[in-house]
Design a protein around this motif. Structure first.
Motif: not given
Length: 177
Positions: A5-11, A107-109
């Protein structure tokens, strides 16, 4: 099990990297984490209380960070024992991609295998539990980032009423103010 998955981080990317290497912040964000203790260079002992389906156990594990490419990526190798509940091991590749001065995409697997009672539960329940833990982690992690770096949470989208009901509501508003 594999989870990508991937995550949007606000930094910024540098801030995201710093947070991903902050034991206190990670301990607060990891669901059920009761402790993270450094045991050597980029090595940690972790204690986590986890529930996977009907099986609930305290897992004692080891984490090792490898292939560190600050502030872009690293690999986490992990293994843990949960007594009669079973055991697990695996790895996760983490990559940070700057997407502007105040946004970073993580991004991570993650790949993991389990044994013991946990394995008998079935891969579907294990996958659901892993997904739930990832969601809880990122919710807490993003909240911690917002607090630490004084980032305002994203406003809820405003949706305007559509069609006939919108016209009626506007008409009532004009009539009755």
């Amino acid at each position: 099990m594999e989870l990508t998955q991937q995550q949007s981080l606000p930094v910024s990317q540098a801030q995201a990297w710093e947070a991903l290497n902050d034991i206190t912040l990670l301990q607060a964000a990891i669901p059920g984490c009761e402790g993270i203790t450094p045991t050597g260079d980029n090595q940690y002992e972790v204690l986590v209380l986890a529930a996977i389906g009907p099986v609930k156990a305290k897992f004692k594990g080891k984490l090792q960070l490898e292939n560190l490419q600050a502030p872009t990526s690293y690999t986490i190798r992990f293994e843990g024992q949960g007594g009669a509940a079973g055991h697990g091991k695996g790895s996760a590749d983490i990559r940070l991609e700057a997407n502007g001065p105040r946004e970073t995409v993580l991004h991570y697997t993650a790949k993991a295998s389990v044994g013991g009672k946990i394995a008998q539960i079935g891969s579907r329940l294990v996958d659901m539990a892993a997904q739930k833990m990832a969601t809880e982690f990122f919710d807490k992690f993003k909240a911690a980032l917002q607090e630490r770096y004084q980032v305002a949470p994203e406003p809820a989208p405003v949706t305007a009423p559509q069609g006939l009901f919108a016209r009626i509501a506007a008409w009532f508003k004009r009539l009755f103010g």
